[in-house]
Design a protein around this motif. Structure first.
Motif, short mmCIF file in Angstrom:
data_model
loop_
_atom_site.label_atom_id
_atom_site.label_comp_id
_atom_site.label_asym_id
_atom_site.label_seq_id
_atom_site.Cartn_x
_atom_site.Cartn_y
_atom_site.Cartn_z
N CYS A 26 0.78 -1.16 0.00
CA CYS A 26 -0.10 -0.12 -0.01
C CYS A 26 1.04 1.24 -0.02
CB CYS A 26 -0.91 -0.09 1.24
SG CYS A 26 -2.01 1.40 1.41
N VAL A 27 0.45 2.22 -0.80
CA VAL A 27 0.95 3.64 -0.79
C VAL A 27 0.01 4.34 -0.49
CG1 VAL A 27 2.32 5.27 -1.95
CG2 VAL A 27 2.75 2.81 -2.54
N LEU A 28 -0.09 4.96 0.67
CA LEU A 28 -1.12 6.09 1.20
C LEU A 28 -1.21 7.34 0.48
CD1 LEU A 28 -3.54 6.17 3.21
CD2 LEU A 28 -1.86 7.11 4.90
N ALA A 29 -2.33 7.72 -0.06
CA ALA A 29 -2.23 9.03 -0.72
C ALA A 29 -2.39 10.10 0.59
CB ALA A 29 -3.47 9.10 -1.63
N HIS A 30 -1.82 11.18 0.20
CA HIS A 30 -1.95 12.41 1.24
C HIS A 30 -3.15 13.10 0.99
CE1 HIS A 30 1.86 11.38 2.80
NE2 HIS A 30 2.46 11.53 1.49
N ASN A 31 -4.44 12.60 1.42
CA ASN A 31 -5.91 13.27 1.18
C ASN A 31 -6.82 12.82 2.29
OD1 ASN A 31 -5.88 10.56 0.18
ND2 ASN A 31 -7.75 10.98 -1.40
N PRO A 32 -6.25 12.65 3.44
CA PRO A 32 -7.07 12.51 4.27
C PRO A 32 -8.30 13.38 4.54
CG PRO A 32 -5.21 13.69 5.30
CD PRO A 32 -5.05 13.18 3.93
N SER A 33 -9.43 12.75 5.07
CA SER A 33 -10.69 13.66 5.26
C SER A 33 -11.78 12.74 6.15
CB SER A 33 -11.29 14.40 3.90
OG SER A 33 -11.86 13.12 3.26
N ASP A 38 -7.75 7.91 6.37
CA ASP A 38 -6.61 8.36 6.33
C ASP A 38 -6.01 8.81 5.00
OD1 ASP A 38 -5.83 7.22 9.46
OD2 ASP A 38 -6.88 5.56 7.97
N GLY A 39 -6.67 8.62 4.14
CA GLY A 39 -6.45 8.81 2.40
C GLY A 39 -6.84 7.71 1.80
N THR A 40 -6.64 7.86 0.43
CA THR A 40 -6.67 6.37 -0.29
C THR A 40 -5.65 5.67 -0.52
OG1 THR A 40 -8.30 8.02 -1.69
CG2 THR A 40 -7.36 6.01 -2.93
N ASN A 41 -5.96 4.52 -0.11
CA ASN A 41 -4.77 3.14 -0.30
C ASN A 41 -4.80 2.97 -1.81
OD1 ASN A 41 -4.73 3.05 2.59
ND2 ASN A 41 -6.26 1.55 2.56
N THR A 42 -3.67 3.40 -2.48
CA THR A 42 -3.12 2.95 -3.79
C THR A 42 -2.54 1.42 -3.56
OG1 THR A 42 -3.11 4.82 -4.73
CG2 THR A 42 -1.67 3.23 -5.92
N TRP A 43 -2.78 0.43 -4.41
CA TRP A 43 -2.31 -0.90 -4.30
C TRP A 43 -1.41 -1.17 -5.24
CZ3 TRP A 43 -2.36 -3.24 0.30
CH2 TRP A 43 -3.31 -2.84 1.36
N ILE A 44 -0.08 -1.66 -5.05
CA ILE A 44 0.73 -2.16 -6.10
C ILE A 44 1.16 -3.84 -5.89
CG2 ILE A 44 3.20 -2.45 -6.81
CD1 ILE A 44 3.69 0.39 -5.47
N VAL A 45 0.69 -4.47 -6.70
CA VAL A 45 0.51 -6.03 -6.63
C VAL A 45 1.20 -6.59 -7.70
CG1 VAL A 45 -1.42 -7.60 -6.41
CG2 VAL A 45 -1.96 -5.32 -6.08
N ALA A 46 2.03 -7.46 -7.22
CA ALA A 46 2.90 -8.24 -8.14
C ALA A 46 3.28 -9.60 -7.66
CB ALA A 46 4.00 -7.30 -8.13
#
Length: 276
Positions: A26-33, A38-46
């Motif tokens: 997970c790479v957490l976006a800096h858009n908490p609200s 905490d923000g949007t979770n962007t997932w890198i899957v491999a």
């Protein structure tokens, strides 16, 4: 889009950000609200032994975040080869076009308007980039175009906003429909029984280590809320706003506009089933 009340009885959740399973980071976006936790979770899957990766939900149009996703993949020896979207809400999809430029990837989604150079996604589709196996699971309800991705090798589910790491999600009326959402939750629960899914990798909030418990909680919570809405109508509430005030008193008032979307979906559901 979420509601964020920390309600009792939720399964224990893990940390946010970084490696979550053998194949998902997970790479957490800096858009908490209030609406994105905490923000949007962007997932890198491999696959661990592959140099190709799939990214699920690039998130908002935030250059620093998009660069961080690319850098995280590269640090693990991976090249992003495909971008997927769980649904079209801006906190998940606004960065997709720019991310496609940065990585040279296609963007695949259920909604044709969100696709960039790639095919659509639907029931029965399997993503096999770099040897990875991701099964597409349509989960309409939060939105009409919502998808989840089943990662069998890790017994995991990338759930988008259908199941969150904390709180409960909005049924985003009129696009989202409660009947569809309940059917989607039951579909996901079947994966925990029939396919052994154990872990939820959500679009917001921490990882959930008890997938079946989380989905069971959602089903019970929805049933209770629906009964409360029915009782509110029977007691004289006539507008969605009146129902929100009656039913969602335990939710911060800043979230009442979002709660109203779910109430409208609940009222539609009750009307369709002849319950009000």
């Amino acid at each position: 889009m979420t509601t964020t009340a920390d309600l009792p009885g939720r399964p224990r959740a893990g940390a946010i950000g970084g490696p979550a399973t053998a194949r998902a980071t997970c790479v957490l976006a800096h858009n908490p609200s209030a609406m994105t936790l905490d923000g949007t979770n962007t997932w890198i899957v491999a696959e661990p032994d592959s140099d190709l990766a799939v990214v699920v939900d690039p998130g908002p149009l935030d250059e620093a975040h998009l660069a961080a996703v690319v850098a995280t993949a590269e640090a693990a020896g991976k090249r992003v080869a495909l971008t997927l979207l769980t649904h079209g809400h801006p906190d998940h999809s606004d960065g997709a076009a720019r991310f496609a430029e940065l990585t040279g990837t296609h963007v695949r989604a259920l909604d044709p308007a969100l696709r960039l150079g790639g095919e659509g996604l639907g029931v029965g589709d399997v993503i096999t980039t770099g040897g990875l196996e991701l099964h597409v699971v349509p989960v309409p309800g939060h939105t009409a175009d919502s998808l989840a991705f089943h990662l069998p090798a890790d017994r995991a589910l990338l759930s988008g906003d259908t199941v969150l790491g904390r709180g409960t999600t909005v049924v985003a009326h009129p696009d989202g429909r409660l009947g569809d959402y309940l059917d989607s939750l039951r579909r996901l629960r079947a994966l925990t029984v029939e396919e052994g899914v154990e872990t939820v990798l959500p679009g917001h909030g921490p990882v959930l280590e008890d997938a079946r418990g989380a989905i069971d909680y959602y089903l019970v919570h929805r049933a209770k809320r629906l009964a409360q809405v029915e009782t509110a109508v029977e007691s004289g509430c006539r507008t969605p706003q009146e129902v929100v005030a009656h039913v969602y008193g335990d939710v911060d008032r800043s979230l009442w506009p979002a709660a109203e979307l779910s109430v409208r979906a609940q009222l539609d559901y009750l009307g369709e089933h002849g319950l009000i």
